[in-house]
Design a protein around this motif. Structure first.
Motif, short mmCIF file in Angstrom:
data_model
loop_
_atom_site.label_atom_id
_atom_site.label_comp_id
_atom_site.label_asym_id
_atom_site.label_seq_id
_atom_site.Cartn_x
_atom_site.Cartn_y
_atom_site.Cartn_z
N LYS A 136 43.44 30.01 30.89
CA LYS A 136 43.39 30.37 32.30
C LYS A 136 44.82 30.39 32.84
O LYS A 136 45.74 29.82 32.25
N ASP A 157 47.47 28.38 39.52
CA ASP A 157 48.06 28.94 40.74
C ASP A 157 49.57 28.73 40.83
O ASP A 157 50.19 29.10 41.82
N CYS A 189 51.30 30.48 38.96
CA CYS A 189 51.70 31.82 38.53
C CYS A 189 52.64 32.46 39.56
O CYS A 189 52.38 32.42 40.77
N GLY A 192 46.05 40.10 40.06
CA GLY A 192 45.18 39.61 41.12
C GLY A 192 44.66 40.74 41.99
O GLY A 192 45.40 41.65 42.34
N ILE A 221 38.52 37.96 39.52
CA ILE A 221 38.34 36.51 39.46
C ILE A 221 39.34 35.81 40.37
O ILE A 221 39.08 34.74 40.89
N ALA A 222 40.49 36.43 40.58
CA ALA A 222 41.52 35.89 41.48
C ALA A 222 42.10 37.06 42.28
O ALA A 222 42.11 38.20 41.82
N THR A 269 46.86 35.89 42.28
CA THR A 269 47.64 35.75 41.05
C THR A 269 46.94 36.48 39.92
O THR A 269 45.77 36.83 40.02
N TYR A 270 47.67 36.69 38.84
CA TYR A 270 47.06 37.26 37.65
C TYR A 270 45.94 36.33 37.20
O TYR A 270 45.95 35.14 37.51
N TYR A 271 44.96 36.88 36.50
CA TYR A 271 43.85 36.06 36.00
C TYR A 271 43.41 36.55 34.62
O TYR A 271 43.72 37.67 34.22
N CYS A 326 49.89 29.43 31.82
CA CYS A 326 48.76 29.85 30.97
C CYS A 326 48.36 28.65 30.12
O CYS A 326 49.07 28.27 29.19
N ASP A 366 41.50 26.55 29.33
CA ASP A 366 40.50 26.45 30.40
C ASP A 366 39.40 25.52 29.93
O ASP A 366 38.56 25.89 29.11
#
Length: 115
Positions: free
Chosen positions: A4, A7, A9, A27, A60-61, A64-66, A93, A96
């Motif tokens: 995952k 935040d 990121c 994101g 999913i977000a 930010t990138y997800y 990264c 998760d």
């Protein structure tokens, strides 16, 4: 387990092109199982939901990138380590904990994504 993006990121985007499964999205961008894979038709996500591979799904977000857990294989079968984590300049990264998967399960997922 899947990886995952936390935040922390900084939205540099270094991770996105490194993912062999196209599991990383900016994101706010919708995702689909078919993006960057050979999957067509029905596909079962890690939570048991069955979707059409081409179906666009809500991000999913947003900020930010997800990473889409159903597409993440921790680079098993491609690389020795998750490439997103290897290139991330701020180490956001991380594993998760919600998605505990064995190496065998990750390799099976890889095979399902790349027929």
């Amino acid at each position: 387990m899947a990886i995952k993006i936390t935040d922390e990121c900084i939205n540099c985007g270094a991770c996105e092109p490194e993912c062999p499964n196209n599991a990383i999205y900016e994101g706010g961008v919708e995702w689909a199982v078919a993006d960057g894979t050979s999957v067509k038709g029905s596909f079962t996500l890690v939570d048991g939901t069955v979707v059409d591979a081409g179906q666009r799904n809500a991000p999913i977000a947003v900020d930010t990138y997800y990473i889409v857990p159903s597409k993440c294989t921790e680079c098993q079968g491609f690389h020795e380590e998750p490439q997103c984590a290897a290139v991330c300049p701020v180490d956001c990264c991380v594993p998760d904990e919600l998605y505990q998967e064995t190496v065998d399960a990750l390799l099976q997922k890889k095979e399902a994504l790349h027929l």
